[in-house]
Design an enzyme around this catalytic site. Structure first.
Site, PDB file in Angstrom:
ATOM      1  N   ASN A 135       1.388  -7.150  -3.628  1.00 26.09           N
ATOM      2  CA  ASN A 135       1.221  -6.012  -2.722  1.00 26.09           C
ATOM      3  C   ASN A 135      -0.254  -5.591  -2.735  1.00 26.09           C
ATOM      4  O   ASN A 135      -0.785  -5.215  -3.784  1.00 26.09           O
ATOM      5  CB  ASN A 135       2.129  -4.867  -3.195  1.00 26.09           C
ATOM      6  CG  ASN A 135       2.036  -3.656  -2.281  1.00 26.09           C
ATOM      7  OD1 ASN A 135       0.946  -3.249  -1.900  1.00 26.09           O
ATOM      8  ND2 ASN A 135       3.166  -3.075  -1.932  1.00 26.09           N
ATOM      9  N   HIS A 180      -3.367  -1.298  -2.057  1.00 22.41           N
ATOM     10  CA  HIS A 180      -4.433  -0.500  -2.664  1.00 22.41           C
ATOM     11  C   HIS A 180      -5.828  -1.082  -2.466  1.00 22.41           C
ATOM     12  O   HIS A 180      -6.820  -0.405  -2.717  1.00 22.41           O
ATOM     13  CB  HIS A 180      -4.102  -0.185  -4.118  1.00 22.41           C
ATOM     14  CG  HIS A 180      -2.918   0.742  -4.185  1.00 22.41           C
ATOM     15  ND1 HIS A 180      -2.833   1.864  -3.378  1.00 22.41           N
ATOM     16  CD2 HIS A 180      -1.766   0.692  -4.880  1.00 22.41           C
ATOM     17  CE1 HIS A 180      -1.672   2.467  -3.612  1.00 22.41           C
ATOM     18  NE2 HIS A 180      -1.011   1.777  -4.503  1.00 22.41           N
ATOM     19  N   HIS A 197       2.623  -2.375   3.047  1.00 27.81           N
ATOM     20  CA  HIS A 197       3.448  -1.275   3.554  1.00 27.81           C
ATOM     21  C   HIS A 197       2.666  -0.600   4.672  1.00 27.81           C
ATOM     22  O   HIS A 197       1.626   0.015   4.409  1.00 27.81           O
ATOM     23  CB  HIS A 197       3.732  -0.302   2.409  1.00 27.81           C
ATOM     24  CG  HIS A 197       4.650   0.825   2.764  1.00 27.81           C
ATOM     25  ND1 HIS A 197       5.108   1.726   1.835  1.00 27.81           N
ATOM     26  CD2 HIS A 197       5.192   1.211   3.950  1.00 27.81           C
ATOM     27  CE1 HIS A 197       5.898   2.605   2.423  1.00 27.81           C
ATOM     28  NE2 HIS A 197       5.949   2.328   3.713  1.00 27.81           N
ATOM     29  N   ARG A 210       2.484   2.311   6.547  1.00 26.01           N
ATOM     30  CA  ARG A 210       3.073   3.657   6.506  1.00 26.01           C
ATOM     31  C   ARG A 210       2.854   4.359   7.834  1.00 26.01           C
ATOM     32  O   ARG A 210       1.893   4.078   8.560  1.00 26.01           O
ATOM     33  CB  ARG A 210       2.439   4.473   5.372  1.00 26.01           C
ATOM     34  CG  ARG A 210       2.725   3.924   3.985  1.00 26.01           C
ATOM     35  CD  ARG A 210       2.224   4.873   2.920  1.00 26.01           C
ATOM     36  NE  ARG A 210       3.046   6.046   2.838  1.00 26.01           N
ATOM     37  CZ  ARG A 210       3.934   6.297   1.870  1.00 26.01           C
ATOM     38  NH1 ARG A 210       4.086   5.442   0.872  1.00 26.01           N
ATOM     39  NH2 ARG A 210       4.650   7.380   1.885  1.00 26.01           N
ATOM     40  N   ARG A 235      -2.099   5.530   5.916  1.00 26.29           N
ATOM     41  CA  ARG A 235      -3.063   5.966   4.895  1.00 26.29           C
ATOM     42  C   ARG A 235      -3.808   4.796   4.260  1.00 26.29           C
ATOM     43  O   ARG A 235      -4.872   4.969   3.706  1.00 26.29           O
ATOM     44  CB  ARG A 235      -2.390   6.814   3.822  1.00 26.29           C
ATOM     45  CG  ARG A 235      -1.418   6.039   2.975  1.00 26.29           C
ATOM     46  CD  ARG A 235      -0.957   6.852   1.789  1.00 26.29           C
ATOM     47  NE  ARG A 235      -0.018   7.881   2.159  1.00 26.29           N
ATOM     48  CZ  ARG A 235       0.848   8.426   1.297  1.00 26.29           C
ATOM     49  NH1 ARG A 235       0.851   8.040   0.037  1.00 26.29           N
ATOM     50  NH2 ARG A 235       1.701   9.341   1.680  1.00 26.29           N
ATOM     51  N   GLU A 260       6.652  -3.966   4.446  1.00 26.65           N
ATOM     52  CA  GLU A 260       7.475  -2.812   4.054  1.00 26.65           C
ATOM     53  C   GLU A 260       7.347  -1.754   5.138  1.00 26.65           C
ATOM     54  O   GLU A 260       6.243  -1.469   5.623  1.00 26.65           O
ATOM     55  CB  GLU A 260       6.972  -2.209   2.737  1.00 26.65           C
ATOM     56  CG  GLU A 260       7.192  -3.088   1.538  1.00 26.65           C
ATOM     57  CD  GLU A 260       6.599  -2.449   0.291  1.00 26.65           C
ATOM     58  OE1 GLU A 260       6.147  -1.292   0.333  1.00 26.65           O
ATOM     59  OE2 GLU A 260       6.570  -3.135  -0.725  1.00 26.65           O
ATOM     60  N   THR A 313       6.133   5.119  -2.886  1.00 21.15           N
ATOM     61  CA  THR A 313       7.542   5.189  -2.498  1.00 21.15           C
ATOM     62  C   THR A 313       8.374   5.745  -3.659  1.00 21.15           C
ATOM     63  O   THR A 313       8.427   5.156  -4.729  1.00 21.15           O
ATOM     64  CB  THR A 313       8.064   3.780  -2.132  1.00 21.15           C
ATOM     65  OG1 THR A 313       7.097   3.149  -1.304  1.00 21.15           O
ATOM     66  CG2 THR A 313       9.386   3.860  -1.424  1.00 21.15           C
ATOM     67  N   GLU A 373      15.960  -5.136  -2.738  1.00 20.00           N
ATOM     68  CA  GLU A 373      14.880  -5.040  -3.730  1.00 20.00           C
ATOM     69  C   GLU A 373      15.219  -3.855  -4.614  1.00 20.00           C
ATOM     70  O   GLU A 373      15.274  -2.705  -4.145  1.00 20.00           O
ATOM     71  CB  GLU A 373      13.518  -4.851  -3.050  1.00 20.00           C
ATOM     72  CG  GLU A 373      12.404  -4.738  -4.100  1.00 20.00           C
ATOM     73  CD  GLU A 373      10.994  -4.795  -3.518  1.00 20.00           C
ATOM     74  OE1 GLU A 373      10.784  -5.489  -2.495  1.00 20.00           O
ATOM     75  OE2 GLU A 373      10.105  -4.144  -4.092  1.00 20.00           O
ATOM     76  N   HIS A 411       8.205  -2.262  -8.186  1.00 20.29           N
ATOM     77  CA  HIS A 411       7.686  -0.916  -8.444  1.00 20.29           C
ATOM     78  C   HIS A 411       7.438  -0.687  -9.921  1.00 20.29           C
ATOM     79  O   HIS A 411       8.358  -0.768 -10.726  1.00 20.29           O
ATOM     80  CB  HIS A 411       8.595   0.198  -7.906  1.00 20.29           C
ATOM     81  CG  HIS A 411       7.793   1.362  -7.403  1.00 20.29           C
ATOM     82  ND1 HIS A 411       7.193   2.255  -8.239  1.00 20.29           N
ATOM     83  CD2 HIS A 411       7.444   1.721  -6.148  1.00 20.29           C
ATOM     84  CE1 HIS A 411       6.526   3.126  -7.508  1.00 20.29           C
ATOM     85  NE2 HIS A 411       6.642   2.818  -6.239  1.00 20.29           N
TER      86      HIS A 411
HETATM   87  N1  PXP Z   1       8.105  -2.685  -3.740  1.00 20.03           N
HETATM   88  C1  PXP Z   1       8.134  -1.618  -2.922  1.00 20.03           C
HETATM   89  C2  PXP Z   1       9.266  -1.490  -1.967  1.00 20.03           C
HETATM   90  C3  PXP Z   1       7.101  -0.658  -2.933  1.00 20.03           C
HETATM   91  O1  PXP Z   1       7.157   0.404  -2.101  1.00 20.03           O
HETATM   92  C4  PXP Z   1       6.032  -0.836  -3.827  1.00 20.03           C
HETATM   93  C5  PXP Z   1       4.904   0.159  -3.846  1.00 20.03           C
HETATM   94  O2  PXP Z   1       4.218   0.118  -2.652  1.00 20.03           O
HETATM   95  C6  PXP Z   1       6.019  -1.979  -4.653  1.00 20.03           C
HETATM   96  C7  PXP Z   1       7.087  -2.876  -4.611  1.00 20.03           C
HETATM   97  C8  PXP Z   1       4.900  -2.257  -5.600  1.00 20.03           C
HETATM   98  O3  PXP Z   1       4.854  -1.284  -6.595  1.00 20.03           O
HETATM   99  P1  PXP Z   1       3.607  -1.236  -7.574  1.00 20.03           P
HETATM  100  O4  PXP Z   1       2.397  -0.967  -6.742  1.00 20.03           O
HETATM  101  O5  PXP Z   1       3.952  -0.147  -8.520  1.00 20.03           O
HETATM  102  O6  PXP Z   1       3.537  -2.594  -8.235  1.00 20.03           O
END
Ligand code: PXP
Length: 247
Positions: free
Chosen positions: A7, A10, A43, A45, A49, A70, A104, A154, A201
């Site tokens: 992901n 960031h 994601h 959003r 953001r 996402e 999330t 998930e 997550h």
């Molecule tokens: N899966 C989903 C559905 C998420 O919303 C997120 C956070 O954006 C992640 C995985 C990844 O989480 P993390 O950034 O804590 O690894």
């Protein structure tokens, strides 16, 4: 082999802090794939953001593995759904979304009679997008996800990750055992009803191995920990490159 979805939200967070053009998540995705990522997760959003529409469009062109988008399935997310239907990511993960949250929080509420959710799932599947629902680790919700037509769930590993940190990973720690047993029960239900199992997550380099025994676990989506490590492991080289320019 468990599929790793990286992901890169960031990377876009850093870019948006300056409304600049760097760092570009599209470049980060290419490097993540060079490092062995099986897929790239973003994601989009409603408040845009971090990830922008442009990123998703370009990623559709450049990602070689699985592009997992996402998105929230609610009415306000209509423009995101339109984009998803236009570009056709390989996979969509439907997540709850609240404006004030940092990330999330909590899984999607799944109801048998949720016409909107059913319709979003149907439209994405008709576009040949594999649909996953981001849910709390609960066997009943896994079964509901199956019955309304999702291809995958998930499991939200956030509470487990918090317990892992609080217990410092000690496997005999009651709260960690409790959280792990919820994930195990949900994974078992997924195996029974025949729905793909993903998780994500709060997964880190320290805690990830304690999830690998979940039955039929197919995919992990990991963002914050990988981007955090990339910032640190890249720092020395980045400073050296700048010093070289200074002569
Ligand atoms: N899966 C989903 C559905 C998420 O919303 C997120 C956070 O954006 C992640 C995985 C990844 O989480 P993390 O950034 O804590 O690894």
């Amino acid at each position: 082999m468990i599929h790793l979805g990286v992901n890169i939200d960031h990377v876009a967070t850093v870019r948006q802090a300056r409304r600049a053009s760097e760092p570009d998540p599209v470049s980060a995705a290419a490097l993540a794939e060079l490092g062995g990522a099986d897929g790239i997760t973003v994601h989009l959003r409603q408040d845009r953001r971090h990830i922008q529409d442009r990123d998703v469009r370009l990623l559709r062109e450049t990602v070689r593995g699985v592009l997992n988008l996402e998105m929230a399935p609610n009415e306000e997310g209509a423009s995101v759904l339109d984009l998803a239907l236009a570009i056709g990511p390989d996979q969509a993960c439907l997540v709850p979304e609240h404006r004030q949250e940092l990330t999330t929080e909590g899984g999607l509420r799944v109801r048998e009679d949720d016409a909107r959710l059913r319709q979003v799932i149907e439209r994405l599947k008709a576009r040949k997008v594999l649909v996953s629902l981001f849910i709390e680790p609960d066997p009943a919700t896994v079964r509901l996800a199956r019955s309304i037509g999702a291809d995958a769930v998930e499991l939200h590993t956030g509470s487990w990750a918090n317990a892992w940190a609080a217990c410092r990973g000690r496997r005999d720690c009651p709260s960690l055992r409790h959280e792990l047993s919820k994930l195990e029960a949900a994974a078992q239900a997924a195996a029974e009803v025949g729905i793909q199992l993903h998780a994500g997550h709060g997964i880190t380099y320290a805690n990830v191995v304690d999830l690998l025994h979940l039955p039929l676990l197919r995919e992990l989506n990991i963002g914050h920990s990988i981007v955090s490590r990339a910032v640190l492991t890249g720092m020395e080289r980045a400073v050296r490159d700048m010093k070289d320019l200074l002569g």
